[in-house]
Motif scaffolding. Structure first.
Motif, PDB file in Angstrom:
ATOM      1  N   UNK A   1      -9.986  -1.681 -11.361  1.00 33.45           N
ATOM      2  CA  UNK A   1     -10.112  -1.518  -9.913  1.00 33.45           C
ATOM      3  C   UNK A   1      -9.685  -2.798  -9.196  1.00 33.45           C
ATOM      4  N   UNK A   2      -9.016  -2.630  -8.064  1.00 35.16           N
ATOM      5  CA  UNK A   2      -8.597  -3.764  -7.236  1.00 35.16           C
ATOM      6  C   UNK A   2      -9.144  -3.545  -5.827  1.00 35.16           C
ATOM      7  N   UNK A   3      -9.850  -4.513  -5.303  1.00 34.48           N
ATOM      8  CA  UNK A   3     -10.422  -4.387  -3.967  1.00 34.48           C
ATOM      9  C   UNK A   3      -9.404  -4.798  -2.904  1.00 34.48           C
ATOM     10  N   UNK A   4      -9.466  -4.121  -1.749  1.00 34.61           N
ATOM     11  CA  UNK A   4      -8.636  -4.524  -0.609  1.00 34.61           C
ATOM     12  C   UNK A   4      -7.268  -3.899  -0.551  1.00 34.61           C
ATOM     13  N   UNK A   5      -7.003  -2.908  -1.409  1.00 40.58           N
ATOM     14  CA  UNK A   5      -5.694  -2.250  -1.380  1.00 40.58           C
ATOM     15  C   UNK A   5      -5.564  -1.391  -0.125  1.00 40.58           C
ATOM     16  N   UNK A   6      -4.360  -1.398   0.444  1.00 41.77           N
ATOM     17  CA  UNK A   6      -4.048  -0.535   1.589  1.00 41.77           C
ATOM     18  C   UNK A   6      -2.533  -0.451   1.668  1.00 41.77           C
ATOM     19  N   UNK A   7      -2.045   0.404   2.569  1.00 42.78           N
ATOM     20  CA  UNK A   7      -0.614   0.471   2.813  1.00 42.78           C
ATOM     21  C   UNK A   7      -0.105  -0.945   3.104  1.00 42.78           C
ATOM     22  N   UNK A   8       0.958  -1.353   2.425  1.00 37.74           N
ATOM     23  CA  UNK A   8       1.442  -2.735   2.536  1.00 37.74           C
ATOM     24  C   UNK A   8       1.765  -3.134   3.973  1.00 37.74           C
ATOM     25  N   UNK A   9       2.144  -2.149   4.797  1.00 32.67           N
ATOM     26  CA  UNK A   9       2.560  -2.457   6.171  1.00 32.67           C
ATOM     27  C   UNK A   9       1.399  -2.927   7.039  1.00 32.67           C
ATOM     28  N   UNK A  10       0.164  -2.589   6.678  1.00 37.53           N
ATOM     29  CA  UNK A  10      -0.979  -2.991   7.505  1.00 37.53           C
ATOM     30  C   UNK A  10      -1.656  -4.259   6.978  1.00 37.53           C
ATOM     31  N   UNK A  11      -1.184  -4.773   5.845  1.00 32.70           N
ATOM     32  CA  UNK A  11      -1.755  -5.998   5.275  1.00 32.70           C
ATOM     33  C   UNK A  11      -0.943  -7.217   5.716  1.00 32.70           C
ATOM     34  N   UNK A  12      -1.598  -8.356   5.844  1.00 31.29           N
ATOM     35  CA  UNK A  12      -0.875  -9.588   6.177  1.00 31.29           C
ATOM     36  C   UNK A  12      -0.028 -10.010   4.975  1.00 31.29           C
ATOM     37  N   UNK A  13       0.970 -10.834   5.246  1.00 31.69           N
ATOM     38  CA  UNK A  13       1.850 -11.305   4.169  1.00 31.69           C
ATOM     39  C   UNK A  13       1.034 -12.066   3.110  1.00 31.69           C
ATOM     40  N   UNK A  14       0.111 -12.894   3.574  1.00 26.36           N
ATOM     41  CA  UNK A  14      -0.731 -13.676   2.659  1.00 26.36           C
ATOM     42  C   UNK A  14      -1.549 -12.763   1.746  1.00 26.36           C
ATOM     43  N   UNK A  15      -2.120 -11.709   2.319  1.00 25.54           N
ATOM     44  CA  UNK A  15      -2.931 -10.756   1.570  1.00 25.54           C
ATOM     45  C   UNK A  15      -2.061  -9.991   0.560  1.00 25.54           C
ATOM     46  N   UNK A  16      -0.864  -9.577   0.996  1.00 29.57           N
ATOM     47  CA  UNK A  16       0.063  -8.870   0.094  1.00 29.57           C
ATOM     48  C   UNK A  16       0.436  -9.734  -1.098  1.00 29.57           C
ATOM     49  N   UNK A  17       0.720 -11.013  -0.834  1.00 32.08           N
ATOM     50  CA  UNK A  17       1.120 -11.937  -1.899  1.00 32.08           C
ATOM     51  C   UNK A  17       0.000 -12.082  -2.934  1.00 32.08           C
ATOM     52  N   UNK A  18      -1.235 -12.187  -2.459  1.00 26.87           N
ATOM     53  CA  UNK A  18      -2.384 -12.339  -3.349  1.00 26.87           C
ATOM     54  C   UNK A  18      -2.567 -11.067  -4.197  1.00 26.87           C
ATOM     55  N   UNK A  19      -2.477  -9.917  -3.544  1.00 29.83           N
ATOM     56  CA  UNK A  19      -2.653  -8.644  -4.242  1.00 29.83           C
ATOM     57  C   UNK A  19      -1.516  -8.385  -5.237  1.00 29.83           C
TER      58      UNK A  19
END
Length: 208
Positions: A33-51
């Motif tokens: 399981x990975x917490x904080x997943x969502x459509x990439x378009x609604x996530x910040x660049x920093x959050x996407x990079x971490x995920x």
């Protein structure tokens, strides 16, 4: 439940619409399981990079790049369909079902489709993040080689600044020549119309 969903492979793309650069398609089967997943378009660049790094560590995945030239030569639908088929082939030993974000399954057997799947299913969210971050990184890396276009700023999408750069410098070898710009008074060439039609009919006929 996660037990039923753990073998699901989510598939999504990034870069279907830009004027330059590749389209990237990713398939993901989550193993943890990975917490904080969502459509990439609604996530910040920093959050996407971490995920992005966490998804790679906790999943089976496959990422496919289709170049601007391939998109020009074969059409976007053909490139998307062949990418999906490659992902399904690479990941079939790990997954018993495949789900694509969007409204078409391109006539591919065993491929489910659902609009907004990237916001509803962790696997599709993860695929959207792998596709988008992979593509953004690629556009950032090539940006210094194409200094006139500032790809690191708009990633090849049709922003006002990008269209102005095309007006001034023309297209580069990383641009999609088949994507015509009404803003520059361009119309689709007959070749592009024919390729699109053939691609559409090929996708359609394979669904029977």
């Amino acid at each position: 439940s996660l037990r039923n969903m753990e073998k699901l492979c989510g598939i999504d793309e990034a870069g279907r619409g830009p004027l330059a650069g590749p389209m990237v398609v990713a398939g993901v089967i989550l193993e943890k399981e990975i917490l904080g997943l969502n459509d990439s378009k609604v996530l910040s660049e920093k959050k996407r990079e971490k995920l992005f790094d966490e998804i790679k560590e906790k999943s089976k995945y496959h990422i496919v790049f289709k170049s601007a030239k391939e998109i020009d030569d074969f059409g976007i639908s053909f490139c998307l369909k062949s990418s999906i088929l490659e992902i399904m082939e690479k990941l079939q030993e790990f997954s018993n079902s495949f789900l694509m974000d969007g409204n078409t399954n391109f006539g591919i057997q065993n491929l489910q489709k659902e609009i907004k799947a990237d916001a509803k299913y962790a696997q599709v969210s993860a695929a959207s993040i792998l596709a988008k971050v992979s593509r953004d990184r690629f556009m950032d890396e090539i940006s210094p080689l194409y200094a006139n276009y500032n790809f690191h700023k708009h990633k090849g999408y049709g922003t006002k600044a990008h269209i102005e750069a095309i007006r001034e410098f023309g297209r580069s070898d990383i641009h999609r020549f088949s994507f015509k710009l009404k803003a520059l008074g361009e119309t689709e060439s007959l070749k592009v119309v024919i390729i699109s039609l053939i691609s559409y009919l090929a996708v359609k006929s394979s669904s029977f």
